[in-house]
Motif scaffolding. Structure first.
Motif, short mmCIF file in Angstrom:
data_model
loop_
_atom_site.label_atom_id
_atom_site.label_comp_id
_atom_site.label_asym_id
_atom_site.label_seq_id
_atom_site.Cartn_x
_atom_site.Cartn_y
_atom_site.Cartn_z
N SER A 99 0.84 -1.20 0.00
CA SER A 99 0.00 0.00 0.00
C SER A 99 0.87 1.24 0.00
O SER A 99 1.87 1.30 0.71
CB SER A 99 -0.90 0.01 1.22
N THR A 101 -0.40 4.09 1.00
CA THR A 101 -1.05 5.07 1.86
C THR A 101 -1.25 4.69 3.32
O THR A 101 -1.25 5.58 4.18
CB THR A 101 -2.42 5.44 1.27
N MET A 102 -1.48 3.40 3.61
CA MET A 102 -1.82 3.07 5.00
C MET A 102 -1.59 1.59 5.29
O MET A 102 -1.51 0.76 4.37
CB MET A 102 -3.27 3.43 5.28
N ALA A 104 -3.53 -1.15 6.42
CA ALA A 104 -4.97 -1.40 6.50
C ALA A 104 -5.26 -2.89 6.49
O ALA A 104 -4.39 -3.71 6.16
CB ALA A 104 -5.68 -0.73 5.32
N THR A 106 -8.13 -4.00 4.87
CA THR A 106 -9.03 -4.24 3.75
C THR A 106 -8.28 -4.22 2.44
O THR A 106 -7.37 -3.43 2.23
CB THR A 106 -10.13 -3.17 3.72
N ILE A 108 -9.07 -3.17 -0.43
CA ILE A 108 -9.21 -1.99 -1.28
C ILE A 108 -8.12 -0.96 -1.03
O ILE A 108 -7.83 -0.13 -1.88
CB ILE A 108 -10.61 -1.35 -1.07
N ASN A 109 -7.48 -1.02 0.12
CA ASN A 109 -6.45 -0.05 0.46
C ASN A 109 -5.06 -0.44 -0.02
O ASN A 109 -4.09 0.28 0.25
CB ASN A 109 -6.43 0.19 1.96
N TYR A 110 -4.96 -1.56 -0.71
CA TYR A 110 -3.66 -2.01 -1.20
C TYR A 110 -3.59 -1.82 -2.71
O TYR A 110 -4.54 -2.08 -3.44
CB TYR A 110 -3.43 -3.47 -0.81
N ASP A 111 -2.44 -1.33 -3.15
CA ASP A 111 -2.29 -0.91 -4.54
C ASP A 111 -1.65 -1.98 -5.42
O ASP A 111 -1.84 -1.95 -6.64
CB ASP A 111 -1.41 0.35 -4.59
#
Length: 123
Positions: A99, A101-102, A104, A106, A108-111
């Motif tokens: 990620s 950004t954070m 997390a 979930t 959805i928060n992983y890129d």
């Protein structure tokens, strides 16, 4: 882009141990945190453990606390998951994720995602 490659999966008896590795390459300087997820047949992908890349901060799913340990080697751009006291219910494909950004729990928060490595625990 960040590329992730998992390794270390396999077949193990209940009570045994395995260590998974996730090698990161590419724009690794952009990574804020990395995580391990798993997906069993017919189930949703679930969070297992996560770690921040720059400071020592970790999170674990309740189901693996005390049995799994996440760690990283920044010099090698590699994350690890040491799994002990394995149970048949730990059987799944394990995915590495990053990620920007954070840290997390979930998906959805992983890129970025790896292709996954199979872990099978026999009873």
């Amino acid at each position: 882009q960040v590329q992730l490659v998992e390794s270390g999966g396999g077949l193990v008896q209940a009570g045994g141990s395995l260590r998974l590795s996730c090698a990161a390459s590419g724009r690794t300087f952009s990574v804020y945190a990395m995580g391990w997820f798993r997906q069993a047949p017919g189930k949703e992908r679930e969070f297992v453990a996560g770690i921040r890349w720059s400071v020592l901060s970790t999170r674990y799913a309740d189901s693996v606390k005390g049995r799994f340990t996440i760690s990283r080697d920044n010099a090698k751009n590699t994350m690890y998951l040491q799994m002990s006291s394995l149970k048949p219910e730990d059987t799944a494909v394990y995915y590495c994720a990053a990620s920007n950004t954070m840290l997390a729990v979930t998906t959805i928060n992983y890129d970025y995602w790896g292709q996954g490595t199979q872990v099978t625990v026999s009873s």
